[in-house]
Scaffold this active site. Structure first.
Site, short mmCIF file in Angstrom:
data_model
loop_
_atom_site.label_atom_id
_atom_site.label_comp_id
_atom_site.label_asym_id
_atom_site.label_seq_id
_atom_site.Cartn_x
_atom_site.Cartn_y
_atom_site.Cartn_z
N HIS A 179 -3.49 6.77 2.07
CA HIS A 179 -3.34 5.30 1.80
C HIS A 179 -4.70 5.32 2.37
O HIS A 179 -5.25 5.33 3.60
CB HIS A 179 -2.90 4.18 2.15
CG HIS A 179 -3.11 2.94 2.20
ND1 HIS A 179 -3.86 2.51 0.64
CD2 HIS A 179 -3.25 1.80 3.08
CE1 HIS A 179 -4.20 1.41 1.07
NE2 HIS A 179 -3.99 1.32 1.74
N CYS B 282 0.88 -1.60 -0.03
CA CYS B 282 -0.26 0.32 -0.23
C CYS B 282 0.93 1.12 -0.53
O CYS B 282 0.00 2.11 -0.46
CB CYS B 282 -0.73 -0.23 1.21
SG CYS B 282 -2.22 -0.96 1.20
N ASN C 38 -9.98 -0.08 -0.08
CA ASN C 38 -8.76 -0.47 0.03
C ASN C 38 -8.20 -1.10 -1.22
O ASN C 38 -8.50 -2.13 -1.38
CB ASN C 38 -8.44 -0.93 1.47
CG ASN C 38 -6.80 -1.00 2.25
OD1 ASN C 38 -5.91 -0.63 0.51
ND2 ASN C 38 -6.66 -1.62 2.40
#
Lengths: 343, 82
Positions: free
Chosen positions: A268, A122, A299
């Site tokens: 993020h 990520c 996500n």
């Protein structure tokens, strides 16, 4: 010893254009609830996620990347032939050789641009952005394309009530090019491999070849499960909120600004609770626009920051020239934070 | 100087009030964080980090899951505070 001639690129670099691609299929929490014992209210309160996009067979990692990149190139006002390097960050492209970046570079119409994939979970967007900035300033590429792309639906255990609702698919891309002034701050980045167990793939791919199925996870019907991403929620939450807030502050300090100077915060998109808690811990002023794209995107790992950036600009919540703090963090554990001027 | 049990409960009550909006008087030793005080697993991490700062104590992730009630947390802090 011969004298080696060096090359000099642009004085500085900046993000010149951004583009995103979200798969056509929108998946509401009701679909997730078909395979886990949970509730819409529980998912929303623990993650903020209402819907996410899942890719179909045609929406491959390469196809989504090409769509997002085309928009980023148009937004930057350049031609694909001017791109000297294509950096793709992904953990969900299953044909490992060759790198998917080469196919993307070719199909976009670049002129034999350097192309490679990176794996930084990520934090992948920030890692790619740092590489691209270096290339532009060093002169190995006048323009570099950074793509974050994931099909995390392929790596989701739909029977795991802690993660089944979490992940989404999509691609985000930016074009990085020359600038007379600094518009990408110093990167504050690093890794904490001692915490590698907190976010990981359930089993390595080669476990499937060894023939010993006793080590492979099984689903509720006794079938061997495909590998999936698992995480220790509380440990990740603590690290993400409190350790990453320190890293975010270091990135502001390194760029020589304070949170008062910020217009936008694009962390993020891991979980809305992490985002809200970070905002509180960082004591961000009210005027700072905070990206909460996770609500309708889920996500998407490496894709989440450029996707959120693109949406904030598209909706008018942020504008070109705004100063944004971006921070990615995830499996590794790895992290990267920097301050950028929005394209 | 180490905090007393009374001070710890009062401190936890402030923290839970700040994080979950629960009235301080509701935070009693026998209360369960999740069942009685609306502190879910993620808020619990925020409570723990705030308690660590306030009482100069380290509460590792592995121990957090054992802290079911305000009494559990109070006892843990009493035993481990610096």
């Amino acid at each position: 010893m011969s004298k080696i001639k060096a090359r000099k690129g642009a004085p500085y670099a900046r993000i010149l254009g951004v583009g995103g691609y979200r798969p056509t299929r929108v998946v509401p929490n009701e679909v997730i609830l078909e395979t886990i014992d949970s509730s819409d209210e529980w998912i929303r309160s623990r993650s903020g996620i209402e819907t996410r996009h899942w890719a179909n067979d045609e929406e491959t990692v390469a196809a989504m990347s090409i769509e997002a990149s085309g928009k980023a190139i148009a937004d930057a006002g350049i031609r694909a032939e001017q791109i000297g390097a294509v950096v793709v960050s992904t953990v969900s492209h299953f044909s490992q050789t060759p790198a998917v970046a080469t196919e993307i570079a070719d199909k976009l119409g670049t002129d034999k641009a350097a192309a490679f994939d990176i794996s930084a979970g990520c934090a992948g967007f920030g890692y790619g952005l740092t590489l691209a900035k270096g290339m532009v300033v060093e002169g190995s590429a006048e323009y570099a394309l950074v793509i974050g792309v994931e099909r995390l639906s392929d790596l989701t255990d739909l029977e795991d009530r802690a993660t089944a609702f979490l992940f989404g698919d999509g691609a985000g891309a930016v074009v990085v090019g020359p600038s007379e002034e600094p518009h990408i701050g110093p990167t504050v980045w690093g890794s904490e491999g001692d915490k590698s167990e907190t976010i990981k793939q359930t089993v390595p791919w080669n476990q499937f070849r060894l023939g010993d199925v006793s080590k492979l996870p099984l689903d509720s019907e006794g079938n061997v499960k495909f590998p999936a991403i698992t995480q220790e929620g509380q440990a990740v939450f603590r690290w993400a909120v409190f350790e990453m807030a320190k890293v975010a502050q270091q990135a502001l300090d390194a760029a020589g600004i304070t949170s008062d100077d910020l217009d936008v915060f694009i962390p993020h998109q891991a979980n809305v609770r992490i985002i809200d808690s970070m905002v509180k811990t960082l004591k961000l002023p009210e005027h700072v626009t905070v990206a909460r794209d996770i609500r309708t995107t889920g996500n998407t790992s490496a894709a989440s920051i450029p996707l959120a950036m693109e949406r904030l600009l598209a909706t008018g919540e942020a504008k070109s020239g705004d100063t944004a703090l971006v921070i990615g963090f995830g499996a590794g554990l790895v992290y990267a934070a920097t301050v950028v001027t929005l394209p | 100087m180490a905090a007393t049990q009374e001070e710890i409960v009062a401190g936890l009550a402030d923290i839970v009030n700040e994080i979950a909006g629960i009235p301080v008087e509701d935070v009693q030793l026998d209360k369960s964080f999740t069942d009685d005080l609306d502190v879910d697993s993620l808020s619990m991490v925020e409570v723990v980090v705030a308690a660590e700062e306030r009482f100069d104590v380290k509460i590792p992730d592995d121990d957090v899951k054992n802290l079911k009630t305000v009494g559990d947390a109070t006892e843990y802090i009493l035993k481990h505070q610096g």
